[in-house]
Design an enzyme around this catalytic site. Structure first.
Site, short mmCIF file in Angstrom:
data_model
loop_
_atom_site.label_atom_id
_atom_site.label_comp_id
_atom_site.label_asym_id
_atom_site.label_seq_id
_atom_site.Cartn_x
_atom_site.Cartn_y
_atom_site.Cartn_z
N ASP A 12 -46.24 42.02 48.77
CA ASP A 12 -45.67 42.90 49.49
C ASP A 12 -45.70 42.35 51.10
O ASP A 12 -46.62 41.94 51.42
CB ASP A 12 -46.10 44.28 49.11
CG ASP A 12 -45.26 45.34 49.88
OD1 ASP A 12 -44.10 45.06 49.97
OD2 ASP A 12 -45.65 46.57 49.66
N GLY A 15 -40.69 41.67 54.41
CA GLY A 15 -39.67 42.02 55.52
C GLY A 15 -40.31 42.55 56.92
O GLY A 15 -39.95 41.96 57.97
N HIS A 29 -38.96 36.34 53.45
CA HIS A 29 -38.95 35.95 51.93
C HIS A 29 -39.15 34.41 51.82
O HIS A 29 -39.81 33.78 50.92
CB HIS A 29 -37.52 36.44 51.55
CG HIS A 29 -37.40 37.82 51.21
ND1 HIS A 29 -38.63 38.53 50.70
CD2 HIS A 29 -36.64 38.56 51.48
CE1 HIS A 29 -38.19 40.01 50.83
NE2 HIS A 29 -36.81 40.16 51.25
N LEU A 123 -53.33 26.23 34.44
CA LEU A 123 -52.95 27.65 34.99
C LEU A 123 -51.75 28.19 34.31
O LEU A 123 -50.57 27.53 34.09
CB LEU A 123 -52.68 27.45 36.61
CG LEU A 123 -52.13 28.60 37.39
CD1 LEU A 123 -53.24 29.43 37.33
CD2 LEU A 123 -51.70 28.06 38.46
C1 FPP Z 1 -41.84 42.11 49.14
O1 FPP Z 1 -41.62 42.27 50.67
C2 FPP Z 1 -41.14 41.09 48.54
C3 FPP Z 1 -40.20 41.02 47.86
C4 FPP Z 1 -39.39 42.16 47.28
C5 FPP Z 1 -39.80 39.78 47.39
C6 FPP Z 1 -40.85 38.70 46.95
C7 FPP Z 1 -40.31 37.46 47.03
C8 FPP Z 1 -41.06 36.21 47.47
C9 FPP Z 1 -42.26 36.32 47.90
C10 FPP Z 1 -40.31 35.16 47.62
C11 FPP Z 1 -39.76 34.34 46.45
C12 FPP Z 1 -40.45 34.45 45.27
C13 FPP Z 1 -40.12 33.84 44.08
C14 FPP Z 1 -40.59 33.79 42.78
C15 FPP Z 1 -39.31 32.59 44.40
P1 FPP Z 1 -40.79 43.12 51.23
O2 FPP Z 1 -39.51 42.72 51.45
O3 FPP Z 1 -40.99 44.37 50.33
O4 FPP Z 1 -41.41 43.70 52.38
P2 FPP Z 1 -41.43 45.04 53.33
O5 FPP Z 1 -42.00 45.79 52.41
O6 FPP Z 1 -42.18 44.72 54.52
O7 FPP Z 1 -40.23 45.44 53.63
#
Ligand code: FPP
Length: 235
Positions: A12, A15, A29, A123
């Site tokens: 998390d 963003g 991301h 793993l």
């Molecule tokens: C949460 O941050 C993250 C996500 C919803 C996407 C997670 C994706 C990745 C770590 C990258 C790609 C992963 C793979 C498997 C290729 P958020 O966008 O909710 O952040 P925020 O809460 O600050 O808005």
């Protein structure tokens, strides 16, 4: 240091991390994805056997079209690249979640990656994509009900491990430690059944900044916990 056998992570804060730098969410991301590669190396090095990450939830489709498209592009690239990472780390990769919602080329890449890595045992890396724990339980219980209706399963024989076998995580031990980055302290529909006895670790560090030192800190905190499973503490 007692290293957990299975670590689950809610990734998390990509963003917010990007916003704090005056950059678009998509940049967060990309960096989050790069960090996932590094953390796999760290997990292997530390001797963690199972890693499960929450990368895209059943709710994440509600984000802007631009963001969802950006994530799909990232998944496409990553799934391809992950073949090399799996080879390097001798890592078996499994996608959990309802992949039927993804485009055919993404589904194909998932099949190829899982097939390529299926015999590795160093793993075990589970990536939750279009995953929601309630959705997983609904899908599993539908299959279980069908097996009962068609005579392959007798209701009186249903036990906890019968249910486990119908989940996407069948055959994978429950997580010992759950980490959620970036300050929120909730499960957001992640592994509700599997986390019944898991220790939780919350940190304000956003996912793109969660590096090996942070991981070690989480494991050290876990080491100081008193895991009793409801039993009596040993003297
Ligand atoms: C949460 O941050 C993250 C996500 C919803 C996407 C997670 C994706 C990745 C770590 C990258 C790609 C992963 C793979 C498997 C290729 P958020 O966008 O909710 O952040 P925020 O809460 O600050 O808005």
């Amino acid at each position: 240091m007692n290293v957990p056998n299975h670590i689950a992570i809610i990734l998390d804060g990509n963003g917010r991390w990007a916003k704090a730098k005056g950059m678009p969410r998509s940049y967060g991301h990309v960096k989050g994805c790069a960090n996932l590669e590094t953390i796999c190396d760290d997990m292997k090095e530390l001797g963690v056997k199972y890693l499960t990450v929450y990368a895209f939830s059943t709710e994440n489709w509600k984000r802007s079209r631009e963001e969802v498209e950006g994530l799909m592009k990232l998944f496409r690239n990553y799934l391809k690249k992950c073949i090399k990472i799996a080879e390097k780390n001798k890592m078996k990769v499994k996608i959990i979640g309802d992949i039927s919602a993804f485009d055919a080329d993404i589904r194909q890449k998932i099949v190829e990656l899982e097939e390529f890595s299926k015999d590795y045992t160093e793993l075990h890396f589970q990536i939750a994509l279009n995953y929601g724990s309630r959705d997983e339980i609904v899908r599993g219980m539908r299959r279980m009900a069908l097996d009962a209706a068609e005579g392959r399963l007798r209701p009186e024989e249903i036990e906890e491990n019968t249910i486990e076998n119908y989940l996407d995580t069948a055959g994978i031990p429950d997580p010992d430690l759950l980490i959620r980055t970036s300050g929120e302290q909730r499960l957001s529909n992640f592994l509700l059944w599997q986390l019944a006895y898991t220790e939780f670790y919350f940190t304000d560090v956003p996912w793109p900044d969660f590096h090996k030192e942070e991981l070690v800190k989480a494991i050290e905190t876990y080491n100081h916990r008193d895991r009793r499973y409801g039993g009596v503490k040993e003297e």
